[in-house]
Write a protein that holds these residues in place. Structure first.
Motif, PDB file in Angstrom:
ATOM      1  N   LEU A 146      -2.669 -11.992  -4.315  1.00  0.00           N
ATOM      2  CA  LEU A 146      -3.374 -11.436  -5.471  1.00  0.00           C
ATOM      3  C   LEU A 146      -2.459 -11.334  -6.686  1.00  0.00           C
ATOM      4  N   ASN A 147      -1.190 -11.030  -6.421  1.00  0.00           N
ATOM      5  CA  ASN A 147      -0.219 -10.929  -7.515  1.00  0.00           C
ATOM      6  C   ASN A 147       0.085 -12.298  -8.102  1.00  0.00           C
ATOM      7  N   ILE A 148       0.231 -13.312  -7.256  1.00  0.00           N
ATOM      8  CA  ILE A 148       0.580 -14.657  -7.716  1.00  0.00           C
ATOM      9  C   ILE A 148      -0.586 -15.318  -8.442  1.00  0.00           C
ATOM     10  N   VAL A 149      -1.801 -15.183  -7.892  1.00  0.00           N
ATOM     11  CA  VAL A 149      -2.962 -15.899  -8.432  1.00  0.00           C
ATOM     12  C   VAL A 149      -3.563 -15.195  -9.638  1.00  0.00           C
ATOM     13  N   TRP A 150      -3.772 -13.875  -9.526  1.00  0.00           N
ATOM     14  CA  TRP A 150      -4.460 -13.153 -10.607  1.00  0.00           C
ATOM     15  C   TRP A 150      -3.577 -12.131 -11.329  1.00  0.00           C
ATOM     16  N   GLY A 151      -2.346 -11.954 -10.870  1.00  0.00           N
ATOM     17  CA  GLY A 151      -1.431 -11.051 -11.557  1.00  0.00           C
ATOM     18  C   GLY A 151      -1.637  -9.580 -11.251  1.00  0.00           C
ATOM     19  N   TYR A 152      -2.357  -9.283 -10.166  1.00  0.00           N
ATOM     20  CA  TYR A 152      -2.585  -7.882  -9.802  1.00  0.00           C
ATOM     21  C   TYR A 152      -1.323  -7.282  -9.167  1.00  0.00           C
ATOM     22  N   SER A 153      -1.027  -6.049  -9.545  1.00  0.00           N
ATOM     23  CA  SER A 153       0.075  -5.301  -8.954  1.00  0.00           C
ATOM     24  C   SER A 153      -0.463  -3.939  -8.519  1.00  0.00           C
ATOM     25  N   PHE A 154      -0.159  -3.528  -7.290  1.00  0.00           N
ATOM     26  CA  PHE A 154      -0.747  -2.307  -6.736  1.00  0.00           C
ATOM     27  C   PHE A 154       0.303  -1.219  -6.559  1.00  0.00           C
ATOM     28  N   ASN A 155      -0.070  -0.012  -6.948  1.00  0.00           N
ATOM     29  CA  ASN A 155       0.760   1.168  -6.716  1.00  0.00           C
ATOM     30  C   ASN A 155       0.005   2.112  -5.783  1.00  0.00           C
ATOM     31  N   PHE A 156       0.618   2.451  -4.671  1.00  0.00           N
ATOM     32  CA  PHE A 156      -0.035   3.301  -3.684  1.00  0.00           C
ATOM     33  C   PHE A 156       0.536   4.708  -3.734  1.00  0.00           C
ATOM     34  N   HIS A 157      -0.195   5.658  -3.178  1.00  0.00           N
ATOM     35  CA  HIS A 157       0.167   7.076  -3.255  1.00  0.00           C
ATOM     36  C   HIS A 157       1.430   7.341  -2.439  1.00  0.00           C
ATOM     37  N   GLN A 158       2.541   7.619  -3.121  1.00  0.00           N
ATOM     38  CA  GLN A 158       3.825   7.764  -2.440  1.00  0.00           C
ATOM     39  C   GLN A 158       3.962   9.082  -1.685  1.00  0.00           C
ATOM     40  N   ASP A 159       3.356  10.150  -2.193  1.00  0.00           N
ATOM     41  CA  ASP A 159       3.498  11.453  -1.537  1.00  0.00           C
ATOM     42  C   ASP A 159       2.905  11.440  -0.133  1.00  0.00           C
ATOM     43  N   LEU A 160       1.773  10.765   0.021  1.00  0.00           N
ATOM     44  CA  LEU A 160       1.138  10.672   1.336  1.00  0.00           C
ATOM     45  C   LEU A 160       2.010   9.856   2.292  1.00  0.00           C
ATOM     46  N   GLN A 161       2.565   8.769   1.793  1.00  0.00           N
ATOM     47  CA  GLN A 161       3.453   7.940   2.605  1.00  0.00           C
ATOM     48  C   GLN A 161       4.685   8.731   3.038  1.00  0.00           C
ATOM     49  N   THR A 162       5.259   9.488   2.110  1.00  0.00           N
ATOM     50  CA  THR A 162       6.442  10.290   2.423  1.00  0.00           C
ATOM     51  C   THR A 162       6.132  11.363   3.457  1.00  0.00           C
ATOM     52  N   ALA A 163       4.977  12.003   3.322  1.00  0.00           N
ATOM     53  CA  ALA A 163       4.590  13.053   4.264  1.00  0.00           C
ATOM     54  C   ALA A 163       4.464  12.496   5.682  1.00  0.00           C
ATOM     55  N   CYS A 164       3.862  11.317   5.812  1.00  0.00           N
ATOM     56  CA  CYS A 164       3.717  10.697   7.132  1.00  0.00           C
ATOM     57  C   CYS A 164       5.081  10.332   7.713  1.00  0.00           C
ATOM     58  N   MET A 165       5.974   9.844   6.861  1.00  0.00           N
ATOM     59  CA  MET A 165       7.320   9.501   7.318  1.00  0.00           C
ATOM     60  C   MET A 165       8.044  10.737   7.843  1.00  0.00           C
ATOM     61  N   LEU A 166       7.970  11.825   7.094  1.00  0.00           N
ATOM     62  CA  LEU A 166       8.661  13.054   7.491  1.00  0.00           C
ATOM     63  C   LEU A 166       8.076  13.626   8.777  1.00  0.00           C
ATOM     64  N   MET A 167       6.771  13.525   8.941  1.00  0.00           N
ATOM     65  CA  MET A 167       6.153  14.023  10.173  1.00  0.00           C
ATOM     66  C   MET A 167       6.585  13.199  11.378  1.00  0.00           C
TER      67      MET A 167
END
Length: 424
Positions: A53-74
């Motif tokens: 998607l990034n190469i063809v249409w130039g889309y770049s995605f940002n995902f919710h980091q706090d949720l990812q961090t919480a899962c990592m810490l758990m």
């Protein structure tokens, strides 16, 4: 065009990635044979889609980091909450010796990684990624340290590289473990025997009683078998036990947050996930030894496994695959050297120190599994050997405890020391 997704949509996508991974592992024999985790199988496909998607249409995605961090810490808190030092007694002297053997190998793995990285002109911190961070540590440790290396040390692509190396390690660990054990067993003159692959509980217990004399020992063997040999078994968990376990997780995470803030700028400044692991260890052992508190291990295991799966799914969704292009050649060379070092160490050191007998050969296969990949790979290696030859209850008691609990504590300590060394 940049698209930012909040916590709800990040969680939805993460669960879809996990479902896709489950489908792929069931349908693709290679993924099943080499114990590729469902989050990795689905996450890598998702990462390729995001890249396209990034190469063809130039889309770049940002995902919710706090949720990812919480899962990592758990996830890391769950490791700490499972690290019951009383089990060292159940494993006896062989468990202590095997832990020492593995600890020395972790140091060797990082020495090889850093040395090879410097020789090939790479950042020595990337040598740690191609060392115990991703190999002994696996995907969870690779994701956690990758974020730390990127944010605190400015190592571009550390998370992406760590996930890739950990995936290689899973395959390599599964490939080399069996041949190493077979060669050692052939030297011992042990012949293949007809072993019942599905013994009854009575038969299984009778075999274990010849090695372990206490009820605590038998419970540990069954618990390890339930968690690692049959991870999809239904585990009876009540609402009260879940709430009780979540309270322990909350306490460990609160401890991690406090210690991270207190330690800033001091000699004991550590990544937050290391403090989460340490908080879990302290809680577990203080509550069980001092207050005789009964931990509900099943709830801890399920919450920890679910947290790891969600964390990996989110981490893989955030991969930037284009960052690996320039590193592919040098990293492959380092990984091939690491594979040879693992084979040599298991063959020459692990086998000899653990007694030079059949159990030592099975332990060597297990060490190849989690030294390059993860504990499930170690279990699969040992199962392949014992299905062909004879049972090794000693190995099935020791490897899960060291591979899933104590090795992460040792690895975190070693990595923290390495990152503080002047030549890094």
């Amino acid at each position: 065009m940049e698209v930012t997704l909040n916590g709800y949509y990040t969680l939805i996508l993460a669960t879809l990635v996990l479902l896709m991974g489950r489908f792929l592992v069931k349908k693709v024999k290679f993924l099943e044979d080499f114990n590729i985790p469902e989050p990795v199988a689905g996450g890598l496909v998702a990462a390729v889609i995001v890249y396209a998607l990034n190469i063809v249409w130039g889309y770049s995605f940002n995902f919710h980091q706090d949720l990812q961090t919480a899962c990592m810490l758990m996830f890391f808190a769950s490791i700490g909450l499972s690290a019951d030092f009383a089990r060292l007694k159940a494993g006896g002297t062989p468990l202590l010796i095997f832990t020492a053997v593995v600890s020395v190998f972790i140091i060797l793995q990082d020495v090889v990684g850093v040395s090879m990285a410097k020789l090939l002109g790479l950042d020595p911190l990337l040598g740690l990624v191609t060392g115990s961070i991703a190999l002994t540590g696996g995907h969870g440790t690779a994701g956690a340290w990758g974020i730390t290396l990127e944010e605190q040390y400015g190592v571009v692509g550390a998370t992406t590289l760590g996930i890739a190396v950990a995936t290689y390690g899973l395959v390599a660990g599964g490939v080399v473990g069996g041949p190493v054990a077979r060669r050692l067993i052939n030297r011992l003159g042990v012949q293949p025997s007809a072993v019942n692959p599905n013994p009854t509980p009575t038969e299984e217990l009778a075999g274990k009683q010849s090695l372990y004399s206490t009820k605590h020992d038998e419970e540990d063997v069954y618990r390890n078998k339930e968690i690692f040999e049959k991870p999809d078994n239904i585990r009876l968990i009540t609402a009260s036990s879940t709430i009780e376990s979540l309270a322990l997780f909350a306490a460990a995470l609160a401890f991690a947050d406090i210690m991270t803030n207190v330690g800033q700028g001091t000699w004991f400044e550590l990544p937050t996930f290391v403090w989460a692991l340490a908080g879990g260890v302290i809680l577990r052992n203080v509550l069980t030894m001092v207050f005789d508190f009964h931990m509900f291990d099943r709830a801890i295991d399920v919450i920890g496994n679910a947290s790891l799966s969600l964390f990996l799914a989110m981490a893989l969704l955030s991969l930037k695959l284009w960052q690996l292009t320039d590193l592919a050649g040098p990293v492959l060379i380092i990984l091939l050297v690491q594979t040879l070092v693992m084979i040599g160490y298991a063959y020459l050191v692990t086998f000899r120190i653990m007694g030079k007998d059949y159990d030592a050969a099975v332990l060597s296969a297990g060490h190849c599994g989690f030294g390059m990949g993860a504990t499930p790979t170690a279990i699969a290696n040992m199962q392949a050997v014992t299905d062909r030859y004879q049972p090794s209850h000693k190995a099935f008691l020791i490897v899960p405890m060291v591979g899933a609990f104590f090795v992460d504590i040792v690895n975190a300590t070693v990595l923290q020391i390495f990152t503080k060394l002047p030549f890094m």
